[in-house]
Scaffold this motif. Structure first.
Motif, mmCIF file in Angstrom:
data_model
loop_
_atom_site.group_PDB
_atom_site.id
_atom_site.type_symbol
_atom_site.label_atom_id
_atom_site.label_comp_id
_atom_site.label_asym_id
_atom_site.label_seq_id
_atom_site.Cartn_x
_atom_site.Cartn_y
_atom_site.Cartn_z
ATOM 1 N N GLN A 26 -0.068 -16.910 4.605
ATOM 2 C CA GLN A 26 -1.288 -16.103 4.447
ATOM 3 C C GLN A 26 -2.294 -17.029 5.515
ATOM 4 O O GLN A 26 -2.477 -18.247 5.239
ATOM 5 N N HIS A 45 -0.533 -8.424 7.188
ATOM 6 C CA HIS A 45 -0.083 -8.920 5.619
ATOM 7 C C HIS A 45 -0.109 -7.982 4.601
ATOM 8 O O HIS A 45 0.662 -8.083 3.639
ATOM 9 N N GLU A 83 0.723 -2.007 -6.872
ATOM 10 C CA GLU A 83 0.929 -1.869 -5.667
ATOM 11 C C GLU A 83 0.490 -0.808 -4.861
ATOM 12 O O GLU A 83 0.014 -0.853 -3.644
ATOM 13 N N THR A 94 -3.361 -1.433 -3.791
ATOM 14 C CA THR A 94 -3.246 -2.491 -2.815
ATOM 15 C C THR A 94 -3.033 -1.737 -1.373
ATOM 16 O O THR A 94 -3.887 -2.094 -0.410
ATOM 17 N N SER A 108 -1.847 -7.174 1.885
ATOM 18 C CA SER A 108 -1.907 -7.791 0.694
ATOM 19 C C SER A 108 -3.274 -7.899 0.253
ATOM 20 O O SER A 108 -4.466 -7.868 0.895
#
Length: 920
Positions: A10, A51, A267, A270, A53
């Motif tokens: 990250q 990413h 999920e 996100t 996320s």
């Protein structure tokens, strides 16, 4: 399935402390703060898609927190230096999406400054702080309130109330913040709880209606739409009113969520947030709608790949729908359970919940069908019960409970090939299709739970299938269920309703076969191009597998194969030409087949989008149906309609000429010999086709316009100010000169007027009589009060060669832009048809729709020395089909291949120029 995020560490966002400090001068602080924001936004653009996320989004939010905290400290230092006093007792709160720690690239920074009381010092301090934040170029929105101000908003201002539940302390006096949050929670859990929860729930229902109760829109709104982020916010607000906390994990204890349910919801949310950021990045603006132009760009950034039958953006959109449907289903279930748990609210929202047992396995509560918990394996023990369950729910109008649907999903996972081969299931399925109630809902639930995929595996290829265009409004599977819903509506209306389609539908005997054809009509799209032909083969296979009688299978196959024929004939062909109805009658073969195909076509068109159907298309289809039915019945009237007797037609026109509009034009009395003589002369010069196709009212108006052509005036037209069927009518009379039709098209296009259809007639004494059906560029009736007098006068100058058509276009060209559509530009194709019309060559031109296209095409036909006898414009999935009935200047068809190729090249060359002139 979506590509996995790349597994890299990250990244760390820029750090505020590396750019500025509270000790900096204001000028340096602002300069470095702006540089920090610029670098931070670049960091988000570089990492959001890699990413995918919440960590990236939260880091972006925290970086803004640090900047605002630094600005607060800077303001405190300046205050103390200037006044020698301690900074005022205020608290700076993040609210809304910023308060939820889900700040997007171009989201507003919503702040609330909480103060103990409104004083001059407090107001001056807050003003100084806010000016600094504004000068940093933040997208700032803020309010200054006391605790009393905040609590006073409860009961009347829902937006403020929901935003305050998401308050988060950024800087300032923590005790003030804690006291406020405690008071807010107490108020919303006490006196204002019922108002707050009912208002939030009502807002959710209104949003659902606004976005058509579906997640499967082709340009969805990720925030406000069904299955969007606002659905999750609604759950969080209700949780706050019940518990004082916004955390969704509470749903495990309060809403019977499993850990797997919570994980799936987290999920999905996100992914929606990542996509929302991508929208901000690719659209370069603050918007939440996933428009066509952004979809391929986002798909590429997120790493989606094309398949044999789907483009990369279509694969991406299928994943979006999967996540959005997860959010919709789980949040709506959570709302129902949470409201049920609070009976004081629930009673006011949904009323009585008395349970009624149907048999040992089932009971009904508030019109919702449940399977008794004592029979957990009821469906697995006997798979035939699954279709019987859907059949029963549809027949009695029950909705299946969420728990029941979950059980069906689990049972469906274990079904094998025997399920779709079982004759008992075939019989239950056909009984379900008979209607007239809830067929579409039962089939949609079967699709959602995986049962339909087990029974009709061919349909699974349509799941979340997208066709990127500006015509369809929904995914292919959602479009199918909406077509079935329209069929139910027509079936229930019955005879005596006054609706022409419903009257025809009332005489249909085999609704099970019609609904099966509707279910299968687009199934070929899952297998590539030529979906009607592919769908016909699949329909044959399905009918054979289900053991349908040969005649029934043939009928379903015919309806699927032919489901576009009436649309194409009505919108692309001259219905007054008897050859059109004759060809349809020969192909369809029977009146019963025609009735079913007609109703099928209407249901299909009405389910495309809210704008795809209008009264004009309905009139064309009804005329096509009537002429074909008459031909099937052997009536000669189908060969072009009954010709009105000339004396009777003359009497009708003279009667209409006495209306107020005619009197303004100088008509004084019905028995005016000059008027009657002029009308006789006018009718003697028009063609039989003109008399067949124009109504007495239109003929009378054309007659009056023709009388206006005196002296140097070359053109007269009239705009009907009363739109009918979603369009306006423009009638034109003009001296017939080469290029006249093209010049009129160019003039109207310059004014932002879109032409739907045009009827073109010539008199034998040198005049043109035209009729146009028109809308604005957004396919709506023209604005009330629109005047075209100046445009007509300039067109008159063009016809007298005092100016060119290009000068006219430059003068009147509208600056309004059509709504953004797909980025792709589809290649233009030109097709010549010498079989559909006895006297004309039919030229079909397919192209991407754009303002001015008709002008350039007609200009090309004029340059090719062709006479245009009729023009038809049809909007379809990937653009428009412009159809022209033409001859050469000696009224011959265009048979020569070399001549056709030369015309095609001229058209393609002119279409290339269309985008430039009317780009606006």
């Amino acid at each position: 399935m979506e590509p996995r995020p790349r597994r890299t560490p990250q990244p760390t966002p820029p750090v505020v402390g590396d750019y500025l400090s509270a000790e900096d001068s204001r000028e340096h602080f602002l300069k470095q703060g702006r540089q920090f924001l610029q670098d931070l936004r670049r960091w988000l653009v570089a990492n959001n898609h890699l990413h995918r996320s919440m960590a990236i989004i939260q880091a972006f939010t925290r970086a803004h927190d640090r900047l605002i905290q630094a600005a607060y400290q800077h303001a405190c230092r300046q205050w103390s230096e200037e006044t020698g006093l301690m900074p005022p007792r205020v608290a700076v709160l993040a609210i809304g999406g910023y308060g939820r720690r889900t700040l997007m690239l171009r989201s507003d920074i919503d702040l609330m400054v909480l103060m103990a009381e409104h004083t001059g010092d407090n107001e001056r301090f807050v003003k100084s702080l806010m000016l600094t934040l504004i000068d940093l170029k933040l997208n700032l929105g803020y309010a200054t309130r006391t605790q009393a101000d905040c609590l006073a908003a409860l009961g009347s201002d829902l937006d403020s109330a929901t935003a305050m539940t998401e308050s988060r302390l950024l800087a300032g006096h923590r005790p003030l913040f804690n006291e406020f949050m405690a008071a807010l929670a107490a108020a919303l859990q006490g006196r204002w709880r019922r108002w707050f929860i009912r208002s939030v729930h009502q807002q959710m229902l209104e949003r659902r209606r606004k976005y058509e109760s579906t997640v499967y829109m082709l340009e969805p709104n990720l925030k406000e739409g069904n299955g969007g982020l606002r659905d999750a916010h609604t759950v969080m607000w209700i949780l706050f009113a019940l518990t004082g906390s916004l955390k969704l994990r509470q749903l495990i204890a309060l809403a019977r969520f499993t850990e797997e349910d919570f994980k799936r919801l987290r999920e999905a949310l996100t992914m929606l947030r990542v996509i929302r950021n991508e929208i901000h990045i690719t659209a370069e603006s603050k918007t939440d709608q996933l428009i066509f132009t952004c979809q391929p760009l986002i798909a590429e950034r997120l790493g989606y790949q094309s398949t044999d039958i789907r483009s990369a953006e279509e694969v991406f959109m299928a994943d979006y729908y999967r996540h959005a449907r997860t959010v919709e289903r789980l949040t709506h279930r959570a709302v129902r359970v949470l409201l049920h748990s609070d009976r004081s609210v629930w009673d006011g929202v949904v009323g009585s919940l008395k349970r009624r047992r149907l048999d040992r396995y089932h009971f009904v509560q508030d019109n919702v069908l449940f399977i008794d918990d004592a029979h957990q394996d009821y469906l697995e023990q006997e798979p035939r019960r699954i279709l019987e369950l859907f059949e029963r729910a549809a027949k009695w109008g029950y909705r299946l409970s969420d728990r029941t649907l979950d059980r069906v999903t689990r049972a469906a996972a274990g079904l094998g090939p025997g399920f779709r081969l079982d004759p008992a299931n075939h019989a239950a399925f056909m009984r379900l299709l008979r209607g007239p109630f809830n067929v579409h809902r039962a089939l949609a639930d079967m699709h959602e739970t995986g049962v339909l995929a087990k029974f009709l595996p061919e349909f699974e290829r349509l799941r979340y299938m997208v066709r990127i265009d500006h015509y369809h409004h929904y995914t292919v599977d959602e479009h199918t269920f909406r077509a079935l819903e329209e069929a139910e509506r027509l079936q229930r209306m019955g005879s005596g309703s006054g609706d022409h389609v419903a009257e025809v539908a009332a005489s249909i005997k085999r609704w099970d076969l019609l609904n099966l054809a509707l279910l299968l009509h687009d199934i070929g799209k899952g297998y590539g191009r030529g979906h009607a032909l592919r769908g016909g083969h699949i329909a044959q296979r399905v009918g054979d597998r289900m053991g349908l009688k040969r005649a029934d299978t043939d009928l379903v196959r015919f309806l699927v194969l032919s489901h576009l024929k009436l649309t194409h004939a009505s919108q692309r062909r001259d219905l007054s030409d008897p050859a059109v109805a004759r060809a349809l009658a020969e192909e369809i073969g029977s009146l019963e087949r025609l009735k079913m195909l007609y109703v099928h076509t209407v249901c299909d068109l009405r389910a495309v989008s809210p704008d795809a159907w209008n009264d004009w298309k309905g009139q064309l289809l009804a005329e096509c149906y009537a002429r074909t039915a008459e031909m099937l019945a052997g009536e000669r009237r189908a060969a072009g309609g009954a010709q009105p007797e000339l004396p009777r037609l003359k009497r009708e026109i003279l009667a209409l000429l006495l209306d107020g509009q005619a009197r303004k034009a100088g008509v004084r009395r019905a028995g005016d010999p000059e008027l009657e003589r002029d009308l006789d002369e006018f009718l003697g010069h028009v063609s039989q086709r003109y008399i067949r196709n124009m109504s007495p009212r239109q003929i009378g108006r054309h007659f009056l316009l023709r009388r206006q052509l005196q002296g140097e005036q070359r053109v007269a037209w009239e705009l009907d100010p009363r739109p009918e069927g979603g369009y306006n009518e423009i009638l034109v009379a003009a001296h017939d000169t080469p290029g006249l039709f093209s010049n009129i098209c160019g003039a109207l296009a310059a004014k932002g007027i879109s032409i739907w259809s045009a009827e073109i007639f010539s008199t034998n004494d040198g005049y043109a009589l035209n009729q146009f059906r028109v809308t604005d560029l957004d396919n709506r009736p023209l604005a009330g009060g629109l005047r075209l007098d100046r445009l007509r006068d300039d067109l008159d100058d063009v016809l007298q060669e005092r100016k060119t058509i290009f000068e006219l276009i430059a003068k009147h060209r509208t600056r309004r832009r059509r709504k953004a559509v797909a980025k792709a530009v589809y290649p233009t194709s030109v097709r010549f048809d010498n079989d559909s019309s006895q006297h004309h060559t039919v030229i079909e031109i397919r192209s991407t729709d754009r303002p001015g296209l008709l002008f350039w095409i007609t200009r090309a036909l004029n340059a090719s020395r062709l006479d245009i006898h009729r023009s038809i414009i049809a909007t379809e999935a990937y653009g428009v089909v412009d159809v022209f009935y033409v001859t050469d200047l000696e009224y011959n068809k265009i048979h020569d291949r070399h001549a056709q190729e030369k015309i095609r090249a001229t058209i393609l060359d002119h279409v290339e120029q269309a985008a430039e002139m009317f780009a606006g």
